[in-house]
Design an enzyme around this catalytic site. Structure first.
Site, PDB file in Angstrom:
ATOM      1  N   HIS A  37      25.211  44.873 -18.526  1.00 50.97           N
ATOM      2  CA  HIS A  37      24.554  45.870 -19.368  1.00 50.97           C
ATOM      3  C   HIS A  37      23.238  45.349 -19.916  1.00 50.97           C
ATOM      4  O   HIS A  37      22.996  44.145 -19.954  1.00 50.97           O
ATOM      5  CB  HIS A  37      25.469  46.226 -20.547  1.00 50.97           C
ATOM      6  CG  HIS A  37      25.776  45.030 -21.405  1.00 50.97           C
ATOM      7  ND1 HIS A  37      26.751  44.115 -21.051  1.00 50.97           N
ATOM      8  CD2 HIS A  37      25.217  44.565 -22.554  1.00 50.97           C
ATOM      9  CE1 HIS A  37      26.776  43.147 -21.952  1.00 50.97           C
ATOM     10  NE2 HIS A  37      25.858  43.389 -22.875  1.00 50.97           N
ATOM     11  N   HIS A 118      17.244  42.692 -21.159  1.00 57.53           N
ATOM     12  CA  HIS A 118      17.787  41.751 -20.167  1.00 57.53           C
ATOM     13  C   HIS A 118      19.229  42.084 -19.841  1.00 57.53           C
ATOM     14  O   HIS A 118      19.909  42.779 -20.600  1.00 57.53           O
ATOM     15  CB  HIS A 118      17.705  40.325 -20.715  1.00 57.53           C
ATOM     16  CG  HIS A 118      18.612  40.090 -21.884  1.00 57.53           C
ATOM     17  ND1 HIS A 118      18.284  40.486 -23.170  1.00 57.53           N
ATOM     18  CD2 HIS A 118      19.848  39.529 -21.969  1.00 57.53           C
ATOM     19  CE1 HIS A 118      19.272  40.157 -23.996  1.00 57.53           C
ATOM     20  NE2 HIS A 118      20.238  39.590 -23.296  1.00 57.53           N
TER      21      HIS A 118
END
Lengths: 173, 173
Positions: A37, A118
């Site tokens: 995620h 990220h």
């Protein structure tokens, strides 16, 4: 009523999740706690009443945000701040704006560092392990694109794993 | 475009998930692949076009279904059909109706057995292990209630884990 821990994240396409998991299963002890995620908002506590307000805010934020594209080209690391290695999501105004809106107004501030979008692929390793892992991955090149049209509100279970509570679709559907 | 594996499930409250996980972490090798859940529709394949149709159907089904309560009082087993031990969800017309609607019309039929609403806490054990586990749990008594106001559409990653694709809230919001 008691509080729960909540977080807000984007799950990228299955293709990108599969690539992230091919590293995470080896290098991320939290691999099994949540699918790959992009964190939009770090963990925060909320009561049932508070999460009701926050959910309304997320409805509003989702409605006023258009679906958008992301790009991943390389691996990076937060070292020396933390030993987290990640798929770097190229700078993206929409992600930054979402993150900012989720840390102001009715939202508790839950962010320690500047927002860097990220997808974590390695964390909680020793200094030496981190050097090895990052050393072997920093040269990797990717050419991944994804179209993001939703984000998810999750809560945390006692074992540290995360369950999705609600999906928010971007744009006026 | 390629197909993905999808499934439809209800995630019960954190309290019930934590109880289920206290058993799953010991007795369910698939513990890490998905949070504790009540399966409404077993795994099925769909293309991007098909899932768009199915999502519309799920919107309709969710809108015409009112939130409802469930109750858990005991543990049961599917033995000898499979060695799955589960928290038995007391018979519930709404769950049965949801399951039925998700296996007719535009939905592929993806169900092998009669629908028995349950939360798996142990599976894939040998005959002997199953006897031990079920023997030690069959006398347990629970008094768990939960209010269900949503269900989730999930897809499966290559490693067998599941990611939530979309939440459907019950009733006309």
């Amino acid at each position: 009523m008691s509080t729960l821990n909540y977080g807000i994240a984007v799950f990228p396409s299955k293709e990108i999740q599969d690539i992230a998991n091919s590293y995470r299963k080896r290098y991320d002890p939290r691999y099994n706690k949540i699918p790959p995620h992009i964190t939009l908002k770090e963990r925060f506590e909320a009561t049932p009443d508070e999460i009701k307000d926050i959910t309304s805010e997320l409805d509003r934020i989702a409605a006023e945000t258009n679906p958008f594209d992301i790009e991943i080209k390389k691996v990076s690391s937060f070292s020396p701040v933390t030993n987290t290695v990640y798929l770097k999501v190229e700078p993206n105004d929409t992600l930054t704006s979402l993150n900012q809106k989720m840390n102001e107004g009715k939202f508790p501030v839950s962010q320690q560092f500047a927002f860097v979008p990220h997808i974590t692929i390695s964390q909680d390793l020793s200094e030496d392990e981190h050097s090895d892992v990052y050393g072997s991955m920093r040269m990797l090149e990717f050419d991944l694109q994804d179209h993001i049209d939703r984000f998810q509100l999750l809560y945390q279970l006692e074992d540290g794993s995360w369950t999705v509570y609600e999906t928010f679709k971007l744009g006026r559907n």
